[in-house]
Enzyme design. Structure first.
Site, mmCIF file in Angstrom:
data_model
loop_
_atom_site.group_PDB
_atom_site.id
_atom_site.type_symbol
_atom_site.label_atom_id
_atom_site.label_comp_id
_atom_site.label_asym_id
_atom_site.label_seq_id
_atom_site.Cartn_x
_atom_site.Cartn_y
_atom_site.Cartn_z
ATOM 1 N N ASP A 195 11.687 35.288 -31.831
ATOM 2 C CA ASP A 195 11.003 36.011 -30.943
ATOM 3 C C ASP A 195 10.415 37.283 -31.516
ATOM 4 O OD1 ASP A 195 10.007 36.827 -28.393
ATOM 5 O OD2 ASP A 195 11.553 37.711 -27.732
ATOM 6 N N ASP A 211 17.247 42.210 -31.168
ATOM 7 C CA ASP A 211 17.189 41.327 -30.058
ATOM 8 C C ASP A 211 17.026 39.705 -30.487
ATOM 9 O OD1 ASP A 211 17.273 39.849 -27.784
ATOM 10 O OD2 ASP A 211 15.637 40.887 -26.738
#
Length: 322
Positions: A195, A211
């Site tokens: 991501d 993240d």
């Protein structure tokens, strides 16, 4: 404990259960899938706690993310590593899993800054060196089964759109999904960030990758293509810059460039399905008020039409650029 109503008292009690105390500044951060809060501890400074959404990842899958981060940090990749407690890096309070990280400070990553883009390429190559030898036993691979087939099923069941648009939207969605599935044929898979976009990167003496909640195995190009934007010529400049940094550390397989548009289609469809599936969470209507409106679905018809054209066009080519 009610995941949707994490009060300050509950948050501080959960942290205290593992010997971490909120001394000041408890503040919610922008995170929709999980619940994330920044605070200050007098001894350890600024910290971040993440409460994991129940039933999204299993304990084993979250632990694989933490283990990957530990391996990355040991190899010198700029990532934040969850704090160790008596129970390990993954903690539990009243049935909710959570973890605590040191807060990473820095400037927003500038995706149009070629110097920063080249440095990111080098850092991603170091990540991929570790990812190539890091197996994931519990997490799923990046696949069209999840990102297209199941996502399409979610949209058919849960998307709220005018009946008159369904006859145009769903046949188009099916064509995009079928073509992307035909084209998505990765030859090699490794453990990725998965991501990697500008909002998950900070700049502090180099890029810091944040993240890893979506990390899984897939082709290396998945961690590169979201940095590409604009015209085809602009994307080639960005790609050339990324790879200038990347190939100082690790060779890149140029054949993977043919996967960019299928991957873009997969992300596009999965994002729509994610919003539809999470619409009952109070945070989603509040933060995405434009979703499920007639204007939104009309725009998605336009976007899917353009994506179908991109899937039919020749892929980016380093040969034509160089």
């Amino acid at each position: 404990m009610n995941y949707y109503q994490l009060t300050p008292d509950v948050i501080t009690d959960a942290l205290a259960s593992v010997g971490v105390y909120v001394d000041s500044g408890l503040m919610a951060l922008n995170s929709y899938e999980n619940r994330v809060y920044r605070f200050k501890n007098d001894e350890q400074g600024a910290l971040v706690v993440k409460f994991y959404r129940p039933q999204r990842w299993s304990r084993e899958q979250i632990q694989e993310e933490h283990d990957f981060l530990l391996a990355l940090a040991e190899a010198g990749v700029r990532v934040a590593v969850p704090l160790q407690h008596e129970s390990g890096t993954l903690c539990e309070y009243e049935g909710i899993l959570f973890a605590v990280w040191p807060a990473v400070s820095g400037r927003q990553f500038e995706a149009d800054n070629l110097e920063q883009l080249e440095a990111l390429g080098e850092q991603l190559a170091r990540l991929h060196l570790v990812g190539a030898r890091s197996e994931l036993k519990y997490r799923p691979q990046l696949s069209t089964d999840d990102y297209l087939r199941r996502a399409c099923e979610v949209l058919e069941l849960q998307a709220e759109m005018p009946v008159r648009l369904k006859g145009e939207f769903f046949p188009l969605l099916k064509r995009v999904a079928e073509r992307a599935t035909e084209l998505y044929r990765p030859r090699k898979q490794l453990t990725l960030h998965c991501d990697c976009h500008a909002s998950n990167i900070l700049w502090r003496d180099g890029p810091w990758l944040l993240d890893f909640d979506d990390c899984r195995r897939g082709p290396a190009v998945q961690d590169l293509w979201m940095m590409l934007s604009g015209s085809r010529q602009e994307q080639l400049v960005q790609l050339d810059t990324l790879l200038a940094g990347y190939e100082t550390v690790r060779e890149f397989d140029a054949a993977e460039l043919a996967l960019i548009e299928p991957l873009r289609a997969m992300r596009m469809v999965n994002y729509m399905a994610w919003l539809a599936a999470r619409w009952s969470d109070p945070a989603f209507p509040a933060n995405f008020p434009w979703f499920n409106t007639e204007d939104y679905w009309q725009q998605q018809i336009k976007v899917l039409t353009e994506q179908l054209q991109s899937l039919e066009a020749p892929p980016l080519s380093l040969t034509s650029w160089n």
